[in-house]
Design an enzyme around this catalytic site. Structure first.
Site, mmCIF file in Angstrom:
data_model
loop_
_atom_site.group_PDB
_atom_site.id
_atom_site.type_symbol
_atom_site.label_atom_id
_atom_site.label_comp_id
_atom_site.label_asym_id
_atom_site.label_seq_id
_atom_site.Cartn_x
_atom_site.Cartn_y
_atom_site.Cartn_z
ATOM 1 N N CYS A 164 0.793 -1.204 0.047
ATOM 2 C CA CYS A 164 0.178 -0.039 0.149
ATOM 3 C C CYS A 164 0.950 1.347 -0.138
ATOM 4 O O CYS A 164 1.318 1.546 -1.056
ATOM 5 C CB CYS A 164 -0.817 -0.183 1.215
ATOM 6 S SG CYS A 164 -2.400 1.218 1.094
ATOM 7 N N HIS B 273 -3.428 -5.116 1.678
ATOM 8 C CA HIS B 273 -2.749 -5.440 2.967
ATOM 9 C C HIS B 273 -2.719 -6.930 3.330
ATOM 10 O O HIS B 273 -3.757 -7.478 3.871
ATOM 11 C CB HIS B 273 -3.406 -4.556 3.957
ATOM 12 C CG HIS B 273 -3.204 -3.245 4.137
ATOM 13 N ND1 HIS B 273 -2.275 -2.730 4.949
ATOM 14 C CD2 HIS B 273 -4.035 -2.309 3.156
ATOM 15 C CE1 HIS B 273 -2.108 -1.450 4.379
ATOM 16 N NE2 HIS B 273 -3.322 -0.944 3.691
ATOM 17 N N GLU C 261 -1.185 -8.495 5.476
ATOM 18 C CA GLU C 261 -1.019 -8.510 7.021
ATOM 19 C C GLU C 261 -2.566 -8.574 7.786
ATOM 20 O O GLU C 261 -2.528 -8.958 9.037
ATOM 21 C CB GLU C 261 -0.060 -7.429 7.632
ATOM 22 C CG GLU C 261 -0.612 -6.119 7.590
ATOM 23 C CD GLU C 261 -0.653 -5.284 6.730
ATOM 24 O OE1 GLU C 261 -0.931 -4.124 6.686
ATOM 25 O OE2 GLU C 261 -0.539 -6.030 5.540
#
Length: 194
Positions: free
Chosen positions: A79, A169, A171
């Site tokens: 990002c 993302h 994560e």
């Protein structure tokens, strides 16, 4: 394996937790001396690319980090991290690291309300859950850049040499596939340099 994670701003803790769960050591990159650590790869997390770029410059990290990436250290930009790596931004005149020959559109999906989740295939990884938050997407890639993933015909993942750039993302999902792929890339690169 030692993975450096840029820890100036943004969602770095989530990356740290996954990297540790996958058995690697985390080195937080906060100042120039942290880059003297013998790291095998680095993650540039999501967050605010303008703030991260400004801090990289003020702390004297920008040029050193650029040189390390250009010398072949594996890097994964997520990002805001993708924006930091991009050679060009279509809706901003700034350039930060500029090591990835792509053109990125910042906040391409709109503000926070434009955030969404999806599932898509990432080349060499398989189907992964993707979370997009005020995400950029990749408008153009140089012929030498490999497209790894698309969502709704928009490029959201690329690879160039040892650089991986992602609009989403990884994560913020319960899948560790993308981080595992990155750590494996770091291992291969490390063995190659022995």
């Amino acid at each position: 394996m030692k993975i450096g994670i840029l820890a100036l701003q943004g969602a770095f803790i989530e990356h740290e937790e996954i990297v540790r769960k996958l058995g690697a050591t985390v080195i937080e990159i906060r100042q120039l001396s942290d880059l003297e650590e013998d790291i095998d790869g680095i993650i540039l997390p999501g967050g605010e690319s303008t703030a991260q770029g400004k801090l990289l410059k003020e702390l004297g990290l920008l040029q050193v980090l650029k040189e390390i990436i250009q010398s072949g250290l594996p890097v994964m930009g997520v990002c805001a991290g993708l924006i930091l790596l991009a050679e060009k931004l279509s809706n901003d005149t700034k350039q930060h690291l500029g090591t990835l020959p792509i053109k990125v559109k910042r906040n391409a999906y709109g503000r926070q309300l434009g955030s969404f989740s999806s599932q898509s295939i990432v080349k060499d990884i398989g189907t992964v859950p993707m979370t997009f938050i005020r995400a950029p997407y990749i408008e153009e890639v140089a012929p030498i850049v490999e497209v790894l993933a698309k969502v709704d015909e928009k490029i959201v993942g690329v690879c160039f040499q040892n650089q991986i750039g992602l609009s989403f993302h990884p994560e913020l999902t319960n899948s560790f596939k993308v981080h595992h792929y990155f750590i494996e890339l770091c291992k291969k690169n490390s063995l190659k340099n022995l």
